[in-house]
Design a protein around this motif. Structure first.
Motif, PDB file in Angstrom:
ATOM      1  N   THR A 103      20.393  63.734  63.177  1.00  0.00           N
ATOM      2  CA  THR A 103      19.765  62.662  63.941  1.00  0.00           C
ATOM      3  C   THR A 103      18.268  62.922  64.137  1.00  0.00           C
ATOM      4  OG1 THR A 103      20.222  63.733  66.076  1.00  0.00           O
ATOM      5  CG2 THR A 103      21.905  62.240  65.193  1.00  0.00           C
ATOM      6  N   ARG A 129      19.830  62.633  74.419  1.00  0.00           N
ATOM      7  CA  ARG A 129      20.704  61.684  73.731  1.00  0.00           C
ATOM      8  C   ARG A 129      22.151  61.870  74.165  1.00  0.00           C
ATOM      9  NH1 ARG A 129      21.061  59.810  67.394  1.00  0.00           N
ATOM     10  NH2 ARG A 129      23.123  58.844  67.551  1.00  0.00           N
ATOM     11  N   ASP A 149      27.200  65.885  62.603  1.00  0.00           N
ATOM     12  CA  ASP A 149      26.619  64.545  62.624  1.00  0.00           C
ATOM     13  C   ASP A 149      25.325  64.517  63.433  1.00  0.00           C
ATOM     14  OD1 ASP A 149      28.715  63.459  61.110  1.00  0.00           O
ATOM     15  OD2 ASP A 149      29.885  62.989  62.901  1.00  0.00           O
ATOM     16  N   TYR A 150      25.317  65.203  64.561  1.00  0.00           N
ATOM     17  CA  TYR A 150      24.131  65.190  65.420  1.00  0.00           C
ATOM     18  C   TYR A 150      22.974  65.994  64.831  1.00  0.00           C
ATOM     19  CZ  TYR A 150      26.531  62.763  69.174  1.00  0.00           C
ATOM     20  OH  TYR A 150      27.191  61.811  69.926  1.00  0.00           O
TER      21      TYR A 150
END
Length: 296
Positions: free
Chosen positions: A151, A254, A147-148
């Motif tokens: 980003t 992040r 998922d990251y």
């Protein structure tokens, strides 16, 4: 998966801590050896863990050996294909429990090793004095490493320079198989730029000989979110690598910001080191950071 252990550990124990180091993807405990040797010589207790089928129990396909057989390398089955993040976490939990008999434990993970650290923190928070992420994935608001990767903060990552050296179909093999022994100069240039900018040719060859080819494809896709009521109670440190081109500083920041939003009363202790992704881990700055954490 091992469940939460309710025994109490932490700041009330005055015995010196044991620092337990978890390696990242495609490497082994040996990646920490320079650091742990120096810490031990300074009188600290430290141990580096080989995750299942890594290091002493590592797997090297027959096609990987010289002279290489690329066709065989693309198809040889791998025992790592069946491994999961639960397997990694359970292995480290057992190490932590053994070390905890002798005093507090500080658990450290580098790169992909961060997801194992988070899983262990969720399972046995009361056995950990501190968790430390060294240029590592620290999933909080998104579930998985994968998922990251999508980003905006990861947009400057050069991970594609490494995946260009993948041999075979990961979906078929069940592992990402990287040919670190490639003789292709363009692939070697990309690997250096992503992982080891500034390394000499000799240092790059030493690095590549520490790597092993296979890593389970399941790990980056596994839910590794730190949970506020378990992992979030443990004091944590994040060591930023400011020259990292695999996990860019923006993505590291992040992770830190998300963790602090989850547990505002337990903010992250942040350190910064001017290093590429692979360090090396025995850099003097890292020795000093871990020596200081062990001496608190």
């Amino acid at each position: 998966m091992t469940t939460n252990d309710t025994r109490t550990g932490g700041s009330g124990d005055r015995r010196p801590p044991t620092l337990v180091f978890v390696h990242g993807t495609h490497v082994s405990a040996y990646s920490w050896s320079g650091l742990t040797n120096e810490l031990n010589l300074r009188g600290h207790r430290s141990v580096a863990v080989d995750l299942p089928r890594h290091g002493d129990d590592g797997f090297f396909p027959r096609g990987y050996q010289a002279p290489q057989d690329i066709e065989a390398l693309a198809t040889d089955p791998s025992p790592l294909a069946e491994l999961t993040l639960d397997d990694y976490a359970d292995h480290v939990i057992e190490v932590v429990r053994r070390a905890r008999r002798h005093g507090p434990v500080i658990l450290i993970g580098a790169s992909q090793g961060g997801v194992t650290v988070s899983r262990v923190g969720n399972a046995i928070p009361d056995l950990l004095e501190r968790v430390v992420y060294v240029a590592a994935y620290c999933c909080v608001e998104l579930a998985t490493m994968t998922d990251y990767l999508a980003t905006p903060e990861n947009s400057e990552s050069l991970v594609g320079e490494v995946t260009a050296a993948v041999v075979g179909d990961p979906a078929t093999l069940g592992v990402a198989r990287v040919n670190w022994r490639t003789a292709d100069p363009s692939l070697l240039k990309g690997i250096r730029e992503c992982l080891a900018a500034g390394f000499t040719d000799e240092e790059l060859r030493q690095l590549l000989n520490m790597f092993q080819p296979d890593e389970p494809v399941s790990i980056p896709r596994s839910d590794a979110r730190g949970e506020a009521h378990t992992w979030g109670r443990i004091p944590r440190t994040y060591v930023r690598f400011t020259e990292d081109r695999l996990i860019p500083p923006a993505l590291q920041d992040r992770f830190i910001a998300e963790a602090d939003r989850l547990t505002p009363s337990n903010p992250t202790d942040v350190r910064s080191v001017p290093a590429p992704h692979v360090g090396p881990m025995h850099r003097p700055e890292l020795v000093e950071i871990f020596s200081e954490l062990a001496s608190r």
